[in-house]
Design an enzyme around this catalytic site. Structure first.
Site, PDB file in Angstrom:
ATOM      1  N   ARG A 121      -6.496  -4.741   3.797  1.00 39.87           N
ATOM      2  CA  ARG A 121      -6.619  -6.153   3.435  1.00 39.87           C
ATOM      3  C   ARG A 121      -7.136  -6.956   4.621  1.00 39.87           C
ATOM      4  O   ARG A 121      -7.009  -6.539   5.769  1.00 39.87           O
ATOM      5  CB  ARG A 121      -5.262  -6.728   3.016  1.00 39.87           C
ATOM      6  CG  ARG A 121      -4.824  -6.295   1.622  1.00 39.87           C
ATOM      7  CD  ARG A 121      -3.509  -6.972   1.233  1.00 39.87           C
ATOM      8  NE  ARG A 121      -3.641  -8.407   1.162  1.00 39.87           N
ATOM      9  CZ  ARG A 121      -2.991  -9.272   1.944  1.00 39.87           C
ATOM     10  NH1 ARG A 121      -2.142  -8.836   2.851  1.00 39.87           N
ATOM     11  NH2 ARG A 121      -3.175 -10.554   1.807  1.00 39.87           N
ATOM     12  N   LYS A 186       6.270  -1.124   7.246  1.00 40.17           N
ATOM     13  CA  LYS A 186       5.298  -0.883   6.168  1.00 40.17           C
ATOM     14  C   LYS A 186       5.140   0.608   5.884  1.00 40.17           C
ATOM     15  O   LYS A 186       4.915   1.397   6.796  1.00 40.17           O
ATOM     16  CB  LYS A 186       3.950  -1.495   6.560  1.00 40.17           C
ATOM     17  CG  LYS A 186       2.889  -1.384   5.480  1.00 40.17           C
ATOM     18  CD  LYS A 186       1.792  -2.399   5.714  1.00 40.17           C
ATOM     19  CE  LYS A 186       0.605  -2.173   4.816  1.00 40.17           C
ATOM     20  NZ  LYS A 186      -0.399  -3.218   4.915  1.00 40.17           N
ATOM     21  N   ARG A 319       9.198 -14.670  11.072  1.00 35.89           N
ATOM     22  CA  ARG A 319       9.236 -15.307  12.392  1.00 35.89           C
ATOM     23  C   ARG A 319      10.036 -14.478  13.378  1.00 35.89           C
ATOM     24  O   ARG A 319      11.177 -14.088  13.069  1.00 35.89           O
ATOM     25  CB  ARG A 319       9.848 -16.704  12.285  1.00 35.89           C
ATOM     26  CG  ARG A 319       8.919 -17.766  12.816  1.00 35.89           C
ATOM     27  CD  ARG A 319       9.597 -19.101  12.852  1.00 35.89           C
ATOM     28  NE  ARG A 319       9.767 -19.689  11.532  1.00 35.89           N
ATOM     29  CZ  ARG A 319      10.583 -20.716  11.310  1.00 35.89           C
ATOM     30  NH1 ARG A 319      11.301 -21.234  12.280  1.00 35.89           N
ATOM     31  NH2 ARG A 319      10.687 -21.223  10.105  1.00 35.89           N
TER      32      ARG A 319
HETATM   33  C1  BTN Z   1      -3.543  -2.925   3.232  1.00 33.56           C
HETATM   34  O1  BTN Z   1      -4.204  -3.448   4.127  1.00 33.56           O
HETATM   35  O2  BTN Z   1      -2.318  -2.935   3.253  1.00 33.56           O
HETATM   36  C2  BTN Z   1      -4.237  -2.228   2.096  1.00 33.56           C
HETATM   37  C3  BTN Z   1      -4.573  -0.803   2.425  1.00 33.56           C
HETATM   38  C4  BTN Z   1      -5.274  -0.051   1.327  1.00 33.56           C
HETATM   39  C5  BTN Z   1      -5.726   1.313   1.773  1.00 33.56           C
HETATM   40  C6  BTN Z   1      -6.235   2.145   0.636  1.00 33.56           C
HETATM   41  S1  BTN Z   1      -6.403   3.845   1.063  1.00 33.56           S
HETATM   42  C7  BTN Z   1      -7.242   4.153  -0.428  1.00 33.56           C
HETATM   43  C8  BTN Z   1      -8.162   2.966  -0.682  1.00 33.56           C
HETATM   44  N1  BTN Z   1      -9.427   3.148  -0.025  1.00 33.56           N
HETATM   45  C9  BTN Z   1      -9.630   2.258   0.937  1.00 33.56           C
HETATM   46  O3  BTN Z   1     -10.657   2.209   1.652  1.00 33.56           O
HETATM   47  N2  BTN Z   1      -8.573   1.429   1.050  1.00 33.56           N
HETATM   48  C10 BTN Z   1      -7.570   1.747   0.050  1.00 33.56           C
END
Ligand code: BTN
Length: 326
Positions: A121, A186, A319
């Site tokens: 993201r 995470k 925070r």
């Molecule tokens: C995030 O930033 O939390 C989202 C991560 C998403 C990763 C997945 S792995 C499979 C799919 N292909 C990608 O290039 N990204 C998503």
């Protein structure tokens, strides 16, 4: 010497001497050593211990189409329109977006052992070594354009989080919009990308990355964990993917009819930020406040100095030093 030949020899996770590997593959110890340097660039990093040889920590159990299909229930099997299991791809989401433009329909799934350009993201990259985690994407089509997609990314987060709970993980929560956390760290991320008509029929590529067995020195700049560290050491990635699809494919099917409203309570039951002091990041700006759950369209209720706002994009972080009661 082929990548896969060496992989088969070290898949057991045990130590193998350079001599033993060389003899099995008909090459010298030096050739093995040189080849390992090259394979490291492909993401296959072996641990080397003087006097014991090489090993692939945790071993390797390949992703296999048949094993995934066998573990799908009847509803998910009926909703799955295609399944691609790849060794290496730039991004499973890019591949499915391309397939979608060429006519693939809802329920197309692609999973890969490794991505060379995995996306996260907010323009981040998603990094994972070969064969250790789960990275897959699902294509789904929706009528009603962008409006019909409100809350979809939160809905997918619910599906992933509830699957992990059903597999026996404790401490699973969601951090708005859809980071999946275990004990505040995470463990999985979700990335939604849309193509097509923003006012009509569109396709969404839902990309999901789950940390299964990360190396200790993973280059990730936020608190993370994985299934192994959360006590699920023996979980087969084929079974994990099937469990996720068993929940996500019906969830996507239902979402077209009912939207996020029907899942809102379930999202809120997993909310890691409710009542917590947070920082809202807006480009270069940061605003302090408290989060109070989400609306039926997935927007976050954020109470800052200026009052209550509904947030539909960006990032919120807890925070530093703040507790539940502060
Ligand atoms: C995030 O930033 O939390 C989202 C991560 C998403 C990763 C997945 S792995 C499979 C799919 N292909 C990608 O290039 N990204 C998503």
């Amino acid at each position: 010497m082929e990548f896969n030949d060496l992989l088969a020899l070290v898949a057991d996770g045990e130590f193998h001497s350079g001599e033993e590997l060389g003899a099995a593959l008909g090459v010298s110890r030096t050739a093995i050593w040189k080849q390992l340097q090259k394979f490291a660039n492909d993401g296959l990093v072996l641990e080397s211990v003087r006097g014991r040889g090489y090993r692939l920590p945790g071993g390797y159990c390949a992703l296999r189409e048949q094993a995934i299909r066998q573990a799908l229930d009847a509803e998910a099997s009926a909703l799955l329109s295609s399944l691609d299991v790849l060794q290496r791809v730039d991004s499973t989401s890019s591949l499915l977006a391309e397939r979608g433009r060429l006519g693939a329909s809802s329920g197309a799934v692609c999973v890969a052992e490794q991505q060379t350009a995995g996306r996260g993201r907010l323009g981040r990259t998603w990094v994972s070594p070969f064969g250790r985690n789960l990275m897959f994407s699902i294509l789904w089509e929706f009528d009603g354009g962008a409006a019909a997609l409100e809350g979809l990314s939160l809905a997918v987060g619910v599906g992933v989080a509830e699957t992990l709970q059903a597999l026996g993980l404790a401490g699973v929560q969601l951090k708005w919009p859809n980071d999946v956390l275990v004990d505040g760290r995470k463990i999985a991320g979700v990335l939604l990308e849309m193509q097509g008509d923003a006012a009509g029929r569109c396709q969404v590529v839902i990309g999901i990355g789950v940390n299964v067995a990360m190396p200790d020195n993973a280059p990730i700049d936020q608190a993370w964990t994985d299934l192994k560290r959360a006590g699920q050491e023996q979980l087969d990635r084929n079974y994990l993917l099937a469990a996720l699809l068993n929940r996500l494919l019906p969830l996507l099917h239902a979402f077209s009819q009912t939207g996020f409203g029907a899942l809102r309570e379930r999202w809120q039951a997993l909310d890691a930020l409710y009542g917590r002091p947070v920082v809202l990041h807006r480009g270069a700006w940061q605003v302090a406040g408290v989060c109070w759950g989400v609306a039926d369209n997935g927007a976050l209720k954020f109470e800052g100095e200026a009052g209550v706002e509904w947030i539909s994009g960006g990032e919120v972080s807890i925070r530093a030093g703040a507790t539940h009661d502060s």
